[in-house]
Motif scaffolding. Structure first.
Motif, mmCIF file in Angstrom:
data_model
loop_
_atom_site.group_PDB
_atom_site.id
_atom_site.type_symbol
_atom_site.label_atom_id
_atom_site.label_comp_id
_atom_site.label_asym_id
_atom_site.label_seq_id
_atom_site.Cartn_x
_atom_site.Cartn_y
_atom_site.Cartn_z
ATOM 1 N N ASP A 1 0.828 -1.212 0.000
ATOM 2 C CA ASP A 1 0.000 0.000 0.000
ATOM 3 C C ASP A 1 0.865 1.266 0.000
ATOM 4 N N PRO B 1 1.148 4.060 4.301
ATOM 5 C CA PRO B 1 0.084 4.034 5.308
ATOM 6 C C PRO B 1 0.582 4.588 6.648
ATOM 7 N N ASN C 1 -7.463 0.591 8.990
ATOM 8 C CA ASN C 1 -8.320 0.958 7.870
ATOM 9 C C ASN C 1 -9.790 0.640 8.164
ATOM 10 N N GLN D 1 -8.387 4.827 5.040
ATOM 11 C CA GLN D 1 -6.976 4.664 5.361
ATOM 12 C C GLN D 1 -6.274 6.017 5.281
ATOM 13 N N TYR E 1 -2.624 8.242 5.172
ATOM 14 C CA TYR E 1 -1.266 8.073 4.647
ATOM 15 C C TYR E 1 -0.343 9.188 5.111
ATOM 16 N N ILE F 1 -4.837 -5.395 -1.256
ATOM 17 C CA ILE F 1 -4.767 -3.927 -1.292
ATOM 18 C C ILE F 1 -5.996 -3.361 -1.994
#
Ligand code: V4E
Length: 201
Positions: free
Chosen positions: A46, A61, A67, A73, A75, A197
Motif C-alpha cells: 500500500d 500508510p 483501515n 486509510q 497516509y 490492497i
C-alpha cells in the motif's frame, strides 16, 4: 491537521447539484507518473511512489492507523527527495530518478487529471477528471479537515450525511490509479487484489 475524505462516482446532475451554492477555489492539472518494481513491492504494501508535476512524492500508510475496511486509510506523505531516498533505502547519490531506475523502479502508470476544487462551508469538494489517453474517468472527493484522530469517525459520518443530502451514490469507488490498473494493467490489478490492497471488485 488530518484530511478525512470519501470518493464518490458522479451521476448525471450530481456535479451541478454539488456546485450550486459552492465557491470555486481552483482548477489545475496533475501529471502523474507512478513507479514500482516489477513485482509491485511498493503497491503490495500500500505504498505509492509518483512523480507529480515533476516533484517526487511517496505515500505510505500511517503507522498504527487501522483501515477498518473503509476507504478511510490515512497516509503519510514524503515530498522531498532525501526522505524518499531514506525510506526506500536507495543506494547512490545521483539524480533520484537515476537511482530509482538502478534499484529497479520503473513506470507503471501515467495519466493526467484535471482537478476542480470547490468549498461549501467546511467541506472541500474536488471534481477529478482523469484522462487515460484512450478513456476517461470522473470521480468526486468530499473532504473535511480535523485536528485529531479522535474526530475522524465523526467527520466520516458528516461526509456520509453530506452525500445523502446531495443524493450521491454510496458505492465503493476505485481511485484513479486503481481504475487505471483495472483498465490498462490487469496483471497489476490482480497482484494488488491478491495482496488484499484492492478490495473493490
Ligand atoms: C492507490 C492508492 C493511492 C495512490 C493514489 O491514489 P488516487 O486516489 O488514485 O490518487 P489522487 O490523485 O486522488 O491522490 P491525492 O491527490 O489525493 O494525493 S493512495 C492509496 N491508494 C490505495 C487505494 C486502495 N487500496 N483502494 C482504493 C479504492 N483506493 C486507493
Amino acid at each position: 491537521m488530518i484530511e478525512v475524505e470519501q470518493k464518490f462516482l458522479l451521476k448525471d446532475g450530481d456535479e451541478e447539484r454539488l456546485r450550486y451554492d459552492a465557491t470555486f477555489v481552483s482548477e489545475y492539472v496533475m501529471d502523474d507518473t507512478y513507479y514500482d518494481t516489477a513485482d509491485c513491492s511498493l503497491g503490495r504494501q500500500d505504498q505509492w511512489l509518483r512523480l507529480r508535476n515533476s516533484r517526487w512524492e511517496l505515500k505510505v500508510p500511517l503507522h498504527g492507523h487501522s483501515n477498518a475496511g473503509t476507504a478511510m486509510q490515512q497516509y503519510d506523505e514524503f515530498e522531498d527527495d532525501n526522505s524518499i531516498r531514506k525510506f526506500l533505502k536507495l543506494l547512490g547519490s545521483g539524480m533520484l530518478a537515476d537511482d530509482l531506475a538502478r534499484a529497479g523502479y520503473a513506470m507503471i502508470a501515467h495519466y493526467l487529471t484535471t482537478r476542480r476544487k470547490f468549498k461549501r462551508g467546511e467541506f472541500t469538494i474536488d471534481f477529478d477528471f482523469a484522462d487515460y489517453g484512450d478513456s476517461t474517468y470522473e470521480i468526486v472527493e468530499v473532504e473535511l479537515m480535523v485536528h485529531d484522530r479522535s474526530e475522524m469517525d465523526a467527520a466520516a459520518a458528516r461526509i456520509q450525511e453530506f452525500a445523502l443530502e446531495y443524493g450521491l451514490t454510496m458505492v465503493p469507488v476505485r481511485g484513479k490509479l486503481i481504475e487505471y490498473f483495472k483498465r490498462k494493467r490487469p496483471e497489476i490489478y490482480q497482484t494488488l487484489k491478491t495482496a488484499g490492497i484492492v478490495k473493490v471488485v
